[in-house]
Design an enzyme around this catalytic site. Structure first.
Site, PDB file in Angstrom:
ATOM      1  N   ASP A 100       0.811  -1.107  -0.105  1.00  0.00           N
ATOM      2  CA  ASP A 100      -0.091   0.170   0.001  1.00  0.00           C
ATOM      3  C   ASP A 100       0.876   1.248  -0.083  1.00  0.00           C
ATOM      4  OD1 ASP A 100      -2.254   1.809   0.413  1.00  0.00           O
ATOM      5  OD2 ASP A 100      -3.361   0.285   1.754  1.00  0.00           O
ATOM      6  N   ASP A 202      -2.771   4.735  -2.421  1.00  0.00           N
ATOM      7  CA  ASP A 202      -3.773   5.583  -1.543  1.00  0.00           C
ATOM      8  C   ASP A 202      -4.255   6.574  -2.476  1.00  0.00           C
ATOM      9  OD1 ASP A 202      -4.981   5.409   1.244  1.00  0.00           O
ATOM     10  OD2 ASP A 202      -3.964   7.322   1.231  1.00  0.00           O
ATOM     11  N   GLU A 261      -6.840   3.667  -5.546  1.00  0.00           N
ATOM     12  CA  GLU A 261      -8.124   3.828  -4.668  1.00  0.00           C
ATOM     13  C   GLU A 261      -8.312   5.229  -5.063  1.00  0.00           C
ATOM     14  OE1 GLU A 261      -9.516   4.917  -0.202  1.00  0.00           O
ATOM     15  OE2 GLU A 261      -7.739   5.398  -0.956  1.00  0.00           O
ATOM     16  N   HIS A 321     -10.438  -1.861   4.757  1.00  0.00           N
ATOM     17  CA  HIS A 321     -10.490  -1.097   6.305  1.00  0.00           C
ATOM     18  C   HIS A 321     -11.113   0.023   6.400  1.00  0.00           C
ATOM     19  CE1 HIS A 321      -7.758   0.817   3.560  1.00  0.00           C
ATOM     20  NE2 HIS A 321      -7.498   1.544   4.261  1.00  0.00           N
ATOM     21  N   ASP A 322     -11.903   0.605   5.561  1.00  0.00           N
ATOM     22  CA  ASP A 322     -12.409   1.972   5.788  1.00  0.00           C
ATOM     23  C   ASP A 322     -14.023   1.916   5.859  1.00  0.00           C
ATOM     24  OD1 ASP A 322     -10.179   3.503   5.473  1.00  0.00           O
ATOM     25  OD2 ASP A 322     -10.135   3.397   3.340  1.00  0.00           O
TER      26      ASP A 322
HETATM   27  C1  GLC Z   1      -7.438   6.120   2.202  1.00  0.00           C
HETATM   28  C2  GLC Z   1      -7.158   4.961   3.176  1.00  0.00           C
HETATM   29  C3  GLC Z   1      -7.664   5.534   4.469  1.00  0.00           C
HETATM   30  C4  GLC Z   1      -6.903   6.649   4.929  1.00  0.00           C
HETATM   31  C5  GLC Z   1      -6.934   7.869   3.822  1.00  0.00           C
HETATM   32  C6  GLC Z   1      -5.789   8.726   4.099  1.00  0.00           C
HETATM   33  O1  GLC Z   1      -8.687   6.383   1.833  1.00  0.00           O
HETATM   34  O2  GLC Z   1      -7.715   3.903   2.755  1.00  0.00           O
HETATM   35  O3  GLC Z   1      -7.715   4.560   5.253  1.00  0.00           O
HETATM   36  O4  GLC Z   1      -7.431   7.321   6.105  1.00  0.00           O
HETATM   37  O5  GLC Z   1      -6.719   7.421   2.673  1.00  0.00           O
HETATM   38  O6  GLC Z   1      -4.485   8.257   3.999  1.00  0.00           O
END
Ligand code: GLC
Ligand code: CA
Length: 524
Positions: A100, A202, A261, A321-322
Protein backbone atom coordinates in the site's frame (compact mmCIF):
# COMPACT_ATOMS: atom_id res chain seq x y z
CA UNK A 1 -3.62 -24.68 -13.44
CA UNK A 2 -3.87 -23.41 -17.00
CA UNK A 3 -0.88 -21.86 -18.75
CA UNK A 4 -2.46 -18.50 -19.47
CA UNK A 5 -3.06 -17.86 -15.76
CA UNK A 6 -2.23 -14.27 -14.86
CA UNK A 7 -2.26 -13.77 -11.10
CA UNK A 8 -3.77 -10.29 -10.88
CA UNK A 9 -6.46 -10.95 -13.48
CA UNK A 10 -7.37 -14.60 -12.83
CA UNK A 11 -6.34 -14.93 -9.20
CA UNK A 12 -7.78 -13.80 -5.88
CA UNK A 13 -6.38 -10.87 -3.92
CA UNK A 14 -6.67 -10.87 -0.12
CA UNK A 15 -6.32 -7.67 1.87
CA UNK A 16 -4.55 -7.93 5.21
CA UNK A 17 -4.73 -5.19 7.81
CA UNK A 18 -1.40 -6.12 9.45
CA UNK A 19 -2.24 -4.75 12.91
CA UNK A 20 -5.12 -7.22 13.13
CA UNK A 21 -4.11 -10.43 11.40
CA UNK A 22 -1.78 -12.39 13.71
CA UNK A 23 0.40 -11.26 16.61
CA UNK A 24 3.62 -13.30 16.89
CA UNK A 25 5.25 -11.59 19.91
CA UNK A 26 2.17 -11.00 22.04
CA UNK A 27 2.21 -7.22 22.25
CA UNK A 28 -1.40 -7.00 21.07
CA UNK A 29 -0.51 -5.82 17.55
CA UNK A 30 -0.35 -8.05 14.50
CA UNK A 31 3.00 -8.22 12.70
CA UNK A 32 4.94 -9.64 9.75
CA UNK A 33 6.08 -12.88 11.47
CA UNK A 34 2.39 -13.34 12.30
CA UNK A 35 1.50 -13.06 8.63
CA UNK A 36 4.30 -15.48 7.70
CA UNK A 37 2.86 -18.00 10.16
CA UNK A 38 -0.48 -17.82 8.32
CA UNK A 39 0.83 -18.23 4.76
CA UNK A 40 -0.15 -21.90 4.72
CA UNK A 41 -3.66 -20.91 5.70
CA UNK A 42 -3.75 -18.35 2.87
CA UNK A 43 -2.44 -20.89 0.40
CA UNK A 44 -5.12 -23.31 1.57
CA UNK A 45 -7.73 -20.63 0.90
CA UNK A 46 -6.52 -20.38 -2.68
CA UNK A 47 -5.32 -16.80 -2.40
CA UNK A 48 -2.93 -15.64 -5.17
CA UNK A 49 -1.85 -12.32 -3.67
CA UNK A 50 -1.93 -10.41 -0.42
CA UNK A 51 -2.30 -6.63 -0.21
CA UNK A 52 -0.82 -5.36 3.01
CA UNK A 53 -2.15 -2.12 4.44
CA UNK A 54 0.86 0.13 5.28
CA UNK A 55 3.74 -1.49 7.18
CA UNK A 56 6.09 1.54 7.19
CA UNK A 57 7.16 3.50 10.28
CA UNK A 58 4.20 5.61 11.35
CA UNK A 59 3.12 7.56 14.43
CA UNK A 60 -0.31 5.98 13.77
CA UNK A 61 -2.44 9.08 13.84
CA UNK A 62 -4.22 7.38 10.92
CA UNK A 63 -2.92 3.86 11.70
CA UNK A 64 -0.19 3.58 9.10
CA UNK A 65 -1.72 5.91 6.53
CA UNK A 66 0.58 8.61 7.92
CA UNK A 67 3.98 7.41 6.78
CA UNK A 68 7.23 8.61 8.38
CA UNK A 69 9.61 6.64 6.13
CA UNK A 70 8.66 5.00 2.82
CA UNK A 71 11.52 2.52 2.62
CA UNK A 72 11.58 0.97 6.07
CA UNK A 73 9.45 -1.36 8.20
CA UNK A 74 7.80 -0.14 11.38
CA UNK A 75 9.44 -1.98 14.33
CA UNK A 76 5.99 -2.88 15.68
CA UNK A 77 5.52 -4.99 12.54
CA UNK A 78 9.04 -6.46 12.53
CA UNK A 79 12.24 -5.87 10.57
CA UNK A 80 13.33 -5.64 6.96
CA UNK A 81 14.64 -9.20 7.41
CA UNK A 82 11.10 -10.27 8.32
CA UNK A 83 9.82 -8.55 5.21
CA UNK A 84 12.40 -10.29 3.01
CA UNK A 85 11.38 -13.58 4.56
CA UNK A 86 7.72 -12.83 3.89
CA UNK A 87 8.46 -12.20 0.20
CA UNK A 88 10.44 -15.42 -0.04
CA UNK A 89 7.95 -17.59 1.84
CA UNK A 90 5.00 -16.11 -0.04
CA UNK A 91 6.68 -16.77 -3.37
CA UNK A 92 7.21 -20.42 -2.44
CA UNK A 93 3.44 -20.65 -2.15
CA UNK A 94 2.70 -18.69 -5.34
CA UNK A 95 1.38 -15.80 -3.28
CA UNK A 96 2.20 -12.34 -4.67
CA UNK A 97 2.79 -9.26 -2.54
CA UNK A 98 1.00 -5.94 -3.02
CA UNK A 99 2.12 -3.00 -0.89
CA UNK A 100 0.00 0.00 0.00
CA UNK A 101 1.69 3.25 -1.07
CA UNK A 102 0.41 6.40 0.61
CA UNK A 103 2.11 9.00 -1.56
CA UNK A 104 -0.37 11.87 -1.38
CA UNK A 105 0.74 12.90 2.08
CA UNK A 106 3.31 11.99 4.70
CA UNK A 107 3.19 12.01 8.48
CA UNK A 108 4.06 15.36 10.03
CA UNK A 109 6.83 13.34 11.71
CA UNK A 110 8.45 12.50 8.37
CA UNK A 111 11.89 14.04 8.20
CA UNK A 112 10.93 15.88 5.02
CA UNK A 113 8.12 17.72 6.79
CA UNK A 114 10.17 18.41 9.91
CA UNK A 115 12.77 20.05 7.64
CA UNK A 116 10.19 21.78 5.51
CA UNK A 117 8.69 23.71 8.42
CA UNK A 118 12.08 24.92 9.71
CA UNK A 119 12.32 27.88 7.35
CA UNK A 120 11.12 29.15 4.00
CA UNK A 121 14.56 28.61 2.47
CA UNK A 122 14.99 25.07 3.76
CA UNK A 123 15.59 22.74 0.77
CA UNK A 124 12.53 20.72 1.81
CA UNK A 125 10.22 23.70 2.26
CA UNK A 126 8.75 23.39 -1.21
CA UNK A 127 8.17 19.64 -0.77
CA UNK A 128 4.83 20.50 0.84
CA UNK A 129 2.05 22.96 0.00
CA UNK A 130 3.00 26.02 2.02
CA UNK A 131 1.21 29.26 1.23
CA UNK A 132 0.99 32.76 2.70
CA UNK A 133 -2.24 33.81 4.41
CA UNK A 134 -4.62 36.16 2.65
CA UNK A 135 -4.17 39.83 3.69
CA UNK A 136 -6.72 39.37 6.52
CA UNK A 137 -4.74 36.39 7.87
CA UNK A 138 -7.25 33.79 6.68
CA UNK A 139 -6.29 30.59 4.79
CA UNK A 140 -5.31 30.86 1.10
CA UNK A 141 -8.70 29.53 -0.09
CA UNK A 142 -11.87 27.72 0.98
CA UNK A 143 -10.64 24.13 0.63
CA UNK A 144 -11.86 21.79 3.37
CA UNK A 145 -10.29 18.66 4.88
CA UNK A 146 -12.31 15.46 4.69
CA UNK A 147 -11.33 14.62 8.28
CA UNK A 148 -12.90 17.94 9.43
CA UNK A 149 -12.28 21.71 9.33
CA UNK A 150 -10.19 23.75 6.92
CA UNK A 151 -7.59 21.95 4.84
CA UNK A 152 -5.12 24.67 5.81
CA UNK A 153 -3.14 24.60 9.06
CA UNK A 154 -1.34 27.74 10.19
CA UNK A 155 2.24 27.53 11.40
CA UNK A 156 2.86 30.62 13.55
CA UNK A 157 6.66 30.28 13.41
CA UNK A 158 6.69 30.34 9.62
CA UNK A 159 3.70 32.64 9.19
CA UNK A 160 2.37 30.31 6.49
CA UNK A 161 -0.33 27.71 6.05
CA UNK A 162 0.23 24.13 4.84
CA UNK A 163 -2.39 22.03 3.10
CA UNK A 164 -3.76 18.68 4.30
CA UNK A 165 -6.73 16.83 2.79
CA UNK A 166 -6.82 14.42 5.75
CA UNK A 167 -5.67 15.03 9.34
CA UNK A 168 -3.40 17.99 10.09
CA UNK A 169 -0.76 15.39 10.99
CA UNK A 170 -0.94 14.25 7.32
CA UNK A 171 0.48 17.16 5.28
CA UNK A 172 0.04 16.77 1.49
CA UNK A 173 3.17 16.60 -0.63
CA UNK A 174 3.84 19.05 -3.44
CA UNK A 175 3.82 16.70 -6.42
CA UNK A 176 4.65 19.60 -8.77
CA UNK A 177 8.11 19.72 -7.23
CA UNK A 178 10.38 17.54 -9.44
CA UNK A 179 12.36 16.40 -6.38
CA UNK A 180 9.20 15.06 -4.73
CA UNK A 181 8.21 13.30 -7.92
CA UNK A 182 11.66 11.73 -8.26
CA UNK A 183 11.74 10.64 -4.60
CA UNK A 184 8.33 9.02 -4.93
CA UNK A 185 9.14 7.18 -8.14
CA UNK A 186 12.19 5.80 -6.33
CA UNK A 187 9.88 4.35 -3.69
CA UNK A 188 8.35 2.16 -6.42
CA UNK A 189 11.80 1.09 -7.60
CA UNK A 190 12.97 0.31 -4.06
CA UNK A 191 10.14 -2.15 -3.37
CA UNK A 192 10.12 -3.65 -6.88
CA UNK A 193 13.80 -4.52 -6.41
CA UNK A 194 12.85 -6.28 -3.19
CA UNK A 195 10.52 -8.54 -5.11
CA UNK A 196 7.19 -6.84 -4.51
CA UNK A 197 4.68 -7.63 -7.28
CA UNK A 198 2.27 -4.76 -7.05
CA UNK A 199 0.98 -1.67 -5.33
CA UNK A 200 -2.26 -0.22 -4.10
CA UNK A 201 -2.12 3.55 -4.46
CA UNK A 202 -3.85 5.38 -1.65
CA UNK A 203 -6.04 8.31 -2.82
CA UNK A 204 -3.83 8.76 -5.89
CA UNK A 205 -6.15 11.18 -7.70
CA UNK A 206 -5.58 13.58 -4.82
CA UNK A 207 -1.84 14.05 -5.55
CA UNK A 208 -2.36 17.20 -7.63
CA UNK A 209 -4.46 20.24 -6.72
CA UNK A 210 -5.23 23.32 -8.80
CA UNK A 211 -1.99 25.27 -9.31
CA UNK A 212 -3.84 28.59 -8.93
CA UNK A 213 -5.54 27.47 -5.70
CA UNK A 214 -8.98 28.53 -6.92
CA UNK A 215 -11.85 28.30 -4.42
CA UNK A 216 -14.18 25.33 -4.79
CA UNK A 217 -17.74 26.36 -5.74
CA UNK A 218 -20.41 25.96 -3.06
CA UNK A 219 -23.21 23.41 -2.96
CA UNK A 220 -25.71 22.25 -0.34
CA UNK A 221 -24.52 19.52 2.00
CA UNK A 222 -24.43 18.25 5.56
CA UNK A 223 -20.82 18.64 6.65
CA UNK A 224 -18.60 21.59 5.67
CA UNK A 225 -16.69 19.21 3.39
CA UNK A 226 -19.86 18.29 1.53
CA UNK A 227 -20.87 21.91 1.05
CA UNK A 228 -18.43 22.40 -1.80
CA UNK A 229 -17.92 20.88 -5.23
CA UNK A 230 -14.49 19.32 -5.16
CA UNK A 231 -13.32 20.37 -8.57
CA UNK A 232 -10.05 22.16 -7.72
CA UNK A 233 -8.67 20.06 -4.87
CA UNK A 234 -8.89 16.60 -6.49
CA UNK A 235 -8.72 14.78 -9.87
CA UNK A 236 -6.51 17.26 -11.74
CA UNK A 237 -5.36 16.39 -15.30
CA UNK A 238 -1.69 16.18 -14.26
CA UNK A 239 -2.40 12.71 -12.86
CA UNK A 240 -2.61 11.02 -16.27
CA UNK A 241 1.01 11.57 -17.40
CA UNK A 242 2.21 10.63 -13.92
CA UNK A 243 0.35 7.31 -14.10
CA UNK A 244 2.04 6.67 -17.42
CA UNK A 245 5.42 7.21 -15.80
CA UNK A 246 4.56 4.91 -12.87
CA UNK A 247 3.33 2.24 -15.25
CA UNK A 248 6.57 2.54 -17.23
CA UNK A 249 8.56 1.76 -14.08
CA UNK A 250 6.37 -1.23 -13.23
CA UNK A 251 6.40 -2.62 -16.76
CA UNK A 252 10.15 -3.18 -16.53
CA UNK A 253 9.33 -6.03 -14.16
CA UNK A 254 7.42 -9.16 -15.05
CA UNK A 255 3.70 -9.34 -14.24
CA UNK A 256 3.52 -6.37 -11.93
CA UNK A 257 0.24 -4.73 -10.98
CA UNK A 258 -0.98 -1.37 -9.75
CA UNK A 259 -4.48 -0.73 -8.43
CA UNK A 260 -5.63 2.70 -7.39
CA UNK A 261 -7.97 3.98 -4.73
CA UNK A 262 -9.85 6.84 -6.29
CA UNK A 263 -11.12 9.52 -4.00
CA UNK A 264 -14.41 11.38 -4.61
CA UNK A 265 -14.77 9.89 -8.07
CA UNK A 266 -17.66 8.21 -9.89
CA UNK A 267 -17.41 5.04 -12.02
CA UNK A 268 -16.52 6.90 -15.23
CA UNK A 269 -13.78 8.98 -13.63
CA UNK A 270 -12.42 5.91 -11.85
CA UNK A 271 -12.35 4.00 -15.13
CA UNK A 272 -10.56 6.88 -16.87
CA UNK A 273 -7.45 6.11 -14.78
CA UNK A 274 -7.30 2.47 -15.92
CA UNK A 275 -5.79 1.11 -19.11
CA UNK A 276 -2.67 -0.05 -20.91
CA UNK A 277 -0.42 2.85 -19.93
CA UNK A 278 -2.25 3.71 -16.71
CA UNK A 279 -3.42 1.67 -13.74
CA UNK A 280 -4.32 -1.99 -14.22
CA UNK A 281 -7.41 -1.38 -12.11
CA UNK A 282 -9.03 0.89 -9.55
CA UNK A 283 -11.67 0.35 -6.89
CA UNK A 284 -15.29 0.72 -7.93
CA UNK A 285 -17.03 1.98 -4.80
CA UNK A 286 -20.33 2.22 -6.65
CA UNK A 287 -20.54 -1.59 -6.63
CA UNK A 288 -19.46 -2.01 -3.00
CA UNK A 289 -21.94 0.51 -1.66
CA UNK A 290 -25.10 -1.04 -3.08
CA UNK A 291 -28.08 -2.11 -1.02
CA UNK A 292 -28.99 -5.79 -1.09
CA UNK A 293 -30.67 -6.03 -4.47
CA UNK A 294 -29.53 -8.11 -7.46
CA UNK A 295 -30.37 -5.39 -9.96
CA UNK A 296 -28.22 -2.85 -8.14
CA UNK A 297 -25.17 -5.13 -8.26
CA UNK A 298 -25.79 -6.05 -11.87
CA UNK A 299 -26.20 -2.42 -12.94
CA UNK A 300 -23.02 -1.35 -11.12
CA UNK A 301 -21.03 -4.21 -12.59
CA UNK A 302 -22.25 -3.58 -16.15
CA UNK A 303 -21.60 0.14 -15.81
CA UNK A 304 -18.08 -0.65 -14.60
CA UNK A 305 -17.38 -3.04 -17.50
CA UNK A 306 -18.70 -0.53 -20.04
CA UNK A 307 -16.63 2.33 -18.62
CA UNK A 308 -13.34 0.43 -18.60
CA UNK A 309 -11.31 0.73 -21.76
CA UNK A 310 -8.91 -1.69 -23.42
CA UNK A 311 -6.04 -2.95 -21.29
CA UNK A 312 -7.98 -2.52 -18.07
CA UNK A 313 -9.49 -5.40 -16.15
CA UNK A 314 -12.34 -4.95 -13.66
CA UNK A 315 -12.09 -5.88 -10.00
CA UNK A 316 -14.79 -6.26 -7.40
CA UNK A 317 -14.82 -5.80 -3.63
CA UNK A 318 -17.33 -5.43 -0.83
CA UNK A 319 -15.19 -4.69 2.20
CA UNK A 320 -11.99 -2.94 3.20
CA UNK A 321 -10.43 -1.20 6.20
CA UNK A 322 -12.50 1.96 5.65
CA UNK A 323 -16.04 0.62 5.56
CA UNK A 324 -18.45 -1.53 7.53
CA UNK A 325 -17.89 -5.18 6.60
CA UNK A 326 -20.21 -6.70 3.98
CA UNK A 327 -21.51 -9.32 6.44
CA UNK A 328 -22.48 -6.55 8.88
CA UNK A 329 -24.18 -4.56 6.15
CA UNK A 330 -26.13 -7.38 4.54
CA UNK A 331 -26.72 -10.18 7.07
CA UNK A 332 -29.31 -10.46 9.84
CA UNK A 333 -27.95 -11.69 13.19
CA UNK A 334 -25.46 -14.50 12.84
CA UNK A 335 -27.13 -15.86 9.68
CA UNK A 336 -24.60 -16.08 6.79
CA UNK A 337 -26.82 -16.62 3.74
CA UNK A 338 -26.24 -13.19 2.25
CA UNK A 339 -22.53 -13.26 3.11
CA UNK A 340 -22.22 -16.43 1.04
CA UNK A 341 -24.06 -14.92 -1.93
CA UNK A 342 -21.83 -11.85 -1.69
CA UNK A 343 -18.68 -14.01 -1.71
CA UNK A 344 -20.08 -15.93 -4.67
CA UNK A 345 -20.63 -12.65 -6.53
CA UNK A 346 -16.99 -11.70 -6.00
CA UNK A 347 -15.78 -15.11 -7.15
CA UNK A 348 -17.97 -15.44 -10.25
CA UNK A 349 -18.58 -11.96 -11.67
CA UNK A 350 -16.12 -10.67 -14.25
CA UNK A 351 -13.29 -9.00 -12.35
CA UNK A 352 -10.53 -9.78 -9.87
CA UNK A 353 -12.04 -10.59 -6.46
CA UNK A 354 -10.66 -8.61 -3.51
CA UNK A 355 -11.34 -10.35 -0.20
CA UNK A 356 -10.86 -8.48 3.09
CA UNK A 357 -9.32 -10.63 5.87
CA UNK A 358 -12.04 -12.48 7.77
CA UNK A 359 -14.57 -12.09 4.96
CA UNK A 360 -14.11 -15.82 4.29
CA UNK A 361 -15.66 -16.56 7.71
CA UNK A 362 -18.15 -13.70 7.33
CA UNK A 363 -16.63 -11.75 10.21
CA UNK A 364 -18.82 -8.95 11.51
CA UNK A 365 -17.77 -5.50 12.70
CA UNK A 366 -17.26 -5.08 16.42
CA UNK A 367 -19.82 -2.73 18.00
CA UNK A 368 -18.53 0.75 18.82
CA UNK A 369 -20.55 1.93 21.80
CA UNK A 370 -18.70 4.77 23.55
CA UNK A 371 -16.75 7.68 22.17
CA UNK A 372 -14.07 7.07 24.81
CA UNK A 373 -13.23 3.72 23.18
CA UNK A 374 -12.81 5.08 19.65
CA UNK A 375 -9.30 5.00 18.20
CA UNK A 376 -9.96 6.04 14.60
CA UNK A 377 -9.59 9.81 14.03
CA UNK A 378 -12.76 9.90 11.92
CA UNK A 379 -14.81 8.48 14.79
CA UNK A 380 -13.27 10.82 17.33
CA UNK A 381 -14.01 13.86 15.16
CA UNK A 382 -17.47 13.01 13.89
CA UNK A 383 -18.97 11.07 16.85
CA UNK A 384 -21.85 10.21 17.01
CA UNK A 385 -22.63 10.82 13.31
CA UNK A 386 -19.73 8.63 12.20
CA UNK A 387 -18.42 6.09 14.69
CA UNK A 388 -15.18 5.67 12.79
CA UNK A 389 -13.59 2.63 11.18
CA UNK A 390 -12.50 0.60 14.22
CA UNK A 391 -15.46 -1.74 13.71
CA UNK A 392 -14.07 -3.41 10.59
CA UNK A 393 -10.46 -3.48 11.85
CA UNK A 394 -10.86 -5.90 14.77
CA UNK A 395 -8.51 -8.91 15.10
CA UNK A 396 -8.89 -11.98 12.92
CA UNK A 397 -10.83 -14.80 14.59
CA UNK A 398 -8.63 -17.89 14.31
CA UNK A 399 -9.98 -20.18 17.04
CA UNK A 400 -12.03 -20.35 20.23
CA UNK A 401 -8.99 -19.77 22.46
CA UNK A 402 -7.88 -16.60 24.22
CA UNK A 403 -8.53 -13.51 22.07
CA UNK A 404 -9.62 -15.70 19.20
CA UNK A 405 -6.08 -17.00 18.79
CA UNK A 406 -4.92 -13.60 17.59
CA UNK A 407 -2.69 -12.78 20.55
CA UNK A 408 -2.01 -13.78 24.15
CA UNK A 409 -1.96 -10.10 25.12
CA UNK A 410 -4.88 -7.66 25.13
CA UNK A 411 -5.32 -6.84 21.45
CA UNK A 412 -5.16 -3.19 20.29
CA UNK A 413 -8.90 -3.50 19.43
CA UNK A 414 -11.22 -6.02 21.07
CA UNK A 415 -11.94 -9.29 19.29
CA UNK A 416 -15.58 -9.64 18.28
CA UNK A 417 -17.51 -11.34 21.11
CA UNK A 418 -18.81 -13.95 18.66
CA UNK A 419 -15.32 -15.48 18.29
CA UNK A 420 -15.94 -18.60 20.42
CA UNK A 421 -18.35 -19.68 17.66
CA UNK A 422 -17.25 -17.74 14.59
CA UNK A 423 -13.65 -18.68 13.93
CA UNK A 424 -11.50 -20.47 11.37
CA UNK A 425 -11.12 -23.74 13.31
CA UNK A 426 -14.87 -24.15 13.84
CA UNK A 427 -15.72 -23.29 10.28
CA UNK A 428 -13.12 -25.68 8.91
CA UNK A 429 -14.86 -28.48 10.79
CA UNK A 430 -18.35 -27.53 9.61
CA UNK A 431 -19.14 -28.65 6.04
CA UNK A 432 -21.87 -25.98 5.74
CA UNK A 433 -19.74 -23.10 6.97
CA UNK A 434 -19.04 -19.94 5.01
CA UNK A 435 -15.36 -20.88 5.01
CA UNK A 436 -15.98 -24.24 3.33
CA UNK A 437 -18.44 -22.65 0.92
CA UNK A 438 -15.72 -20.16 0.01
CA UNK A 439 -13.03 -22.83 -0.42
CA UNK A 440 -15.25 -25.01 -2.60
CA UNK A 441 -16.19 -22.09 -4.79
CA UNK A 442 -12.55 -21.02 -5.11
CA UNK A 443 -11.73 -24.56 -6.27
CA UNK A 444 -14.41 -24.33 -8.98
CA UNK A 445 -13.13 -20.92 -10.04
CA UNK A 446 -9.57 -22.24 -10.24
CA UNK A 447 -10.68 -25.15 -12.40
CA UNK A 448 -12.72 -23.00 -14.79
CA UNK A 449 -10.80 -20.32 -16.73
CA UNK A 450 -14.18 -18.99 -17.96
CA UNK A 451 -14.98 -17.95 -14.39
CA UNK A 452 -11.69 -16.06 -14.29
CA UNK A 453 -11.32 -14.21 -17.57
CA UNK A 454 -14.41 -15.27 -19.47
CA UNK A 455 -16.88 -12.87 -21.10
CA UNK A 456 -19.90 -11.83 -19.07
CA UNK A 457 -23.54 -11.84 -20.16
CA UNK A 458 -26.52 -11.24 -17.88
CA UNK A 459 -29.32 -13.80 -18.32
CA UNK A 460 -31.87 -12.20 -16.02
CA UNK A 461 -33.29 -8.90 -17.17
CA UNK A 462 -34.36 -6.54 -14.40
CA UNK A 463 -33.60 -9.09 -11.63
CA UNK A 464 -35.41 -8.67 -8.31
CA UNK A 465 -34.93 -11.99 -6.58
CA UNK A 466 -32.49 -14.08 -8.54
CA UNK A 467 -29.49 -13.16 -10.62
CA UNK A 468 -28.26 -15.40 -13.41
CA UNK A 469 -25.40 -14.76 -15.79
CA UNK A 470 -23.20 -16.53 -18.24
CA UNK A 471 -19.39 -16.62 -18.27
CA UNK A 472 -17.83 -17.96 -21.42
CA UNK A 473 -14.35 -18.51 -22.80
CA UNK A 474 -13.54 -20.32 -26.05
CA UNK A 475 -15.78 -23.41 -26.04
CA UNK A 476 -16.57 -23.22 -22.32
CA UNK A 477 -19.90 -21.90 -21.18
CA UNK A 478 -21.01 -21.60 -17.58
CA UNK A 479 -24.17 -20.32 -15.96
CA UNK A 480 -24.16 -18.87 -12.45
CA UNK A 481 -27.46 -18.58 -10.56
CA UNK A 482 -27.67 -16.69 -7.26
CA UNK A 483 -30.74 -16.54 -5.06
CA UNK A 484 -30.75 -13.18 -3.24
CA UNK A 485 -33.82 -14.06 -1.17
CA UNK A 486 -34.79 -16.23 1.79
CA UNK A 487 -37.40 -17.96 -0.43
CA UNK A 488 -37.22 -21.01 -2.67
CA UNK A 489 -37.38 -20.11 -6.35
CA UNK A 490 -37.41 -21.76 -9.75
CA UNK A 491 -35.11 -20.86 -12.60
CA UNK A 492 -35.19 -22.03 -16.20
CA UNK A 493 -31.73 -22.75 -17.55
CA UNK A 494 -31.09 -21.58 -21.12
CA UNK A 495 -31.34 -24.09 -24.01
CA UNK A 496 -28.79 -26.88 -23.91
CA UNK A 497 -27.45 -29.65 -21.73
CA UNK A 498 -26.11 -28.33 -18.42
CA UNK A 499 -24.04 -30.22 -15.87
CA UNK A 500 -23.85 -28.96 -12.28
CA UNK A 501 -20.35 -27.88 -11.19
CA UNK A 502 -21.35 -26.20 -7.93
CA UNK A 503 -24.36 -26.74 -5.66
CA UNK A 504 -27.06 -29.38 -5.76
CA UNK A 505 -30.61 -28.73 -6.85
CA UNK A 506 -33.77 -30.61 -7.72
CA UNK A 507 -34.30 -30.27 -11.45
CA UNK A 508 -37.22 -30.90 -13.76
CA UNK A 509 -36.19 -30.55 -17.39
CA UNK A 510 -34.54 -27.12 -17.71
CA UNK A 511 -36.09 -25.87 -14.46
CA UNK A 512 -33.93 -25.87 -11.36
CA UNK A 513 -35.33 -25.40 -7.89
CA UNK A 514 -33.05 -23.08 -5.95
CA UNK A 515 -33.04 -22.88 -2.14
CA UNK A 516 -32.86 -19.65 -0.10
CA UNK A 517 -29.55 -17.81 -0.68
CA UNK A 518 -28.30 -20.75 -2.71
CA UNK A 519 -25.65 -20.48 -5.42
CA UNK A 520 -25.67 -22.86 -8.38
CA UNK A 521 -23.20 -23.13 -11.23
CA UNK A 522 -23.75 -25.19 -14.38
CA UNK A 523 -21.49 -25.96 -17.31
CA UNK A 524 -22.55 -26.80 -20.86
C1 GLC B 1 -7.35 6.15 2.19
C2 GLC B 1 -7.17 5.02 3.16
C3 GLC B 1 -7.68 5.46 4.50
C4 GLC B 1 -6.89 6.66 4.95
C5 GLC B 1 -6.91 7.77 3.90
C6 GLC B 1 -5.85 8.78 4.17
O1 GLC B 1 -8.69 6.44 1.98
O2 GLC B 1 -7.79 3.87 2.69
O3 GLC B 1 -7.61 4.43 5.46
O4 GLC B 1 -7.42 7.16 6.16
O5 GLC B 1 -6.64 7.27 2.62
O6 GLC B 1 -4.58 8.24 3.93
CA1 CA C 1 3.11 -8.07 17.58
Amino acid sequence: MNNDFLWWRDGIIYQIYPRSFADSNNDGIGDLPGIISKLDYLQGLGVDAIWLSPIYPSPDVDFGYDVADYTAIDPKFGTMADFNKLVKEARKRDIHIILDLVLNHTSDQHNWFIESRKSKDNPYHDWYLWHDPRPDGSPPNNWAAIFGGSAWEYDPDLGQYYYHMFYKEQPDLNWRNPDVRAAMLNVFRFWLKKGVDGFRLDVFNEYFKDAELRDNPRKPGLRAFDRQKHIHDVSQPEMYPLLEEIRGILDRYKETYVVGETFLADTERTASYCGEDKLHAAFNFDFAKNHWHPKRFLDSAEKWYAALGAGAWPNNFFSNHDMVRAASRYCFGEEDGRAKVALALLLTLKGTPFIYYGEEIAMRDIPIRRKADVLDPIGRTFWPFHKGRDGCRAPMQWNAGQNGGFSEADPWLPVNADYPKRNVVNQNADPNSTLNFFKQLVAVRKAEPALQRGAFKALTEDPHTLLAFERSLDKDQLVVVLNFTSRELDYDLPEGKWQPVFGEAVRTGQTVHILPYQVLIYKK
